[in-house]
Design a protein around this motif. Structure first.
Motif, short mmCIF file in Angstrom:
data_model
loop_
_atom_site.label_atom_id
_atom_site.label_comp_id
_atom_site.label_asym_id
_atom_site.label_seq_id
_atom_site.Cartn_x
_atom_site.Cartn_y
_atom_site.Cartn_z
N MET A 1 0.69 -1.41 0.12
CA MET A 1 -0.02 0.09 0.04
C MET A 1 0.75 1.36 0.16
N GLN A 2 0.67 2.07 -0.87
CA GLN A 2 1.24 3.49 -1.01
C GLN A 2 0.87 4.41 -0.21
N HIS A 3 1.33 5.41 0.27
CA HIS A 3 1.09 6.59 0.85
C HIS A 3 0.22 7.56 -0.22
N LYS A 4 -1.15 7.94 0.22
CA LYS A 4 -1.69 8.96 -0.45
C LYS A 4 -1.83 9.95 0.42
N THR A 5 -2.11 11.21 -0.04
CA THR A 5 -2.41 12.57 0.85
C THR A 5 -3.78 13.20 0.67
N VAL A 6 -4.16 13.85 1.55
CA VAL A 6 -5.41 14.56 1.54
C VAL A 6 -5.41 15.93 2.31
N GLN A 7 -5.89 16.91 2.17
CA GLN A 7 -6.05 18.17 3.10
C GLN A 7 -7.34 17.86 3.93
N ALA A 8 -7.09 18.02 5.16
CA ALA A 8 -8.24 18.00 6.25
C ALA A 8 -7.83 18.64 7.40
N ASN A 9 -8.87 19.58 8.04
CA ASN A 9 -8.71 20.48 8.93
C ASN A 9 -7.42 21.32 8.84
N GLY A 10 -7.02 21.57 7.84
CA GLY A 10 -6.13 22.66 7.68
C GLY A 10 -4.54 22.12 7.37
N ILE A 11 -4.39 20.87 7.43
CA ILE A 11 -3.24 20.15 7.28
C ILE A 11 -3.17 19.16 6.22
N ARG A 12 -2.20 18.66 5.69
CA ARG A 12 -2.20 17.49 4.76
C ARG A 12 -1.77 16.11 5.60
N ALA B 1 -1.17 12.21 5.29
CA ALA B 1 -1.11 11.10 4.47
C ALA B 1 -1.71 9.59 5.19
N TYR B 2 -2.11 8.88 4.26
CA TYR B 2 -2.80 7.81 4.44
C TYR B 2 -2.54 6.60 3.52
N LEU B 3 -2.71 5.34 4.20
CA LEU B 3 -3.09 3.89 3.71
C LEU B 3 -4.26 3.66 3.35
#
Length: 285
Positions: free
Chosen positions: A1-12, A14-16
């Motif tokens: 599983m590679q890291h993805k990123t998303v913006q939430a609550n003002g910061i970026r 990373a997630y699996l």
């Protein structure tokens, strides 16, 4: 599983992720990372859900940015649901600090949480200080100091190994691989300091959100060998106005790593019984 990123609550963040379907947000605790969910994410995906495990605030590759108080962590959970939940409420699974964030998130915005599943931490409403409990939680005092990060990382993060063994006392010969990811994260002094900042952000007063009742169905997992006794989960029952189930599973604080088969079976059962993808996932009535 590679890291993805998303913006939430003002910061970026990373997630699996793994799977597709209704969102199941898996929130790790301390000292740990999103990799703690590697044994359960495939089963969640197989059951028809979209399993997402973020690296929480301060844990690289997520941004290292405060504040680290409970209500900010809860807003992180809610922000991630907004960003990844396709406009529908999610199942939140929280371990340790993730459980604390889950309790607050469900109380603050119950329409965004379809089902709350917590692990290893009962709702604070069921906890009363005792000498035994204060001793069990003595790490709070050690980590909240200005030098907490240095203590955490000294001697190849020996304190991390000590905590894992102390909190899962029946788990003999914990493999080095279990703590490898978090030790790698704490190799960055900024990450180690951020992890300790969670403890510095705690005060003597209960966060406002944890004074509110929980109005969504909740299942709390309690390890039979944990330092937090299962009876404390029962003492918190008055905080829940919808269904509240306490599931005892073998193991200590890290029950999902110590006995992955038993934990995985119970977690999938709970998801299928209470949040099946075949059921309507609109806001709870």
């Amino acid at each position: 599983m590679q890291h993805k990123t998303v913006q939430a609550n003002g910061i970026r963040f990373a997630y699996l992720e793994q799977g597709s379907g209704p969102l199941v947000l898996l929130v790790h605790g301390f000292p740990d990372t999103a990799h703690t969910w590697s044994d359960v994410m495939p089963a969640i995906a197989e059951a028809g859900f979209h399993a997402v495990a973020p690296f929480t605030r301060g844990y690289a590759p997520t941004e290292i940015a405060g504040p680290y108080d409970t209500e900010t962590l809860a807003k992180d959970v809610l922000g991630l649901i907004d960003a990844l939940g396709e406009g529908k409420p999610a199942v939140v699974v929280g371990h340790d600090w993730g459980a604390s964030a889950g309790y607050s998130a469900a109380a603050m915005e119950p329409t965004k949480v379809r089902l709350l599943i917590t692990m290893a931490i009962p709702h604070p409403g069921g906890i009363r200080p005792t000498p035994k409990l204060v001793w069990a939680l003595r790490h709070f005092f050690k980590l909240r100091t200005k030098t907490g990060g240095q203590k955490l990382t000294a001697n190849d993060c020996a304190y991390v190994d000590e905590l894992w063994q102390r909190w899962s006392p029946a788990w003999k010969s914990i493999p080095a691989s279990e703590t490898a990811h978090v030790k790698q994260a704490f190799a960055d002094p900024a990450c180690a300091a951020a992890a300790c900042a969670y403890y510095r952000a705690t005060g003597t007063k209960t966060p406002a959100s944890q004074k509110l009742p929980i109005t969504v169905p909740t299942v709390a997992f309690a390890g039979t060998h944990d330092m937090i006794e299962p009876r404390l989960y029962e003492k918190a029952r008055h905080k829940f106005t919808k269904s509240y189930e306490v599931v005892q599973v073998p193991g200590g604080h890290f029950m999902h790593r110590e006995h992955p088969d038993a934990f995985r079976a119970e977690l999938v059962r709970v998801l299928r019984d209470k949040a099946s993808p075949r059921t309507h996932l609109g806001p709870p009535g």
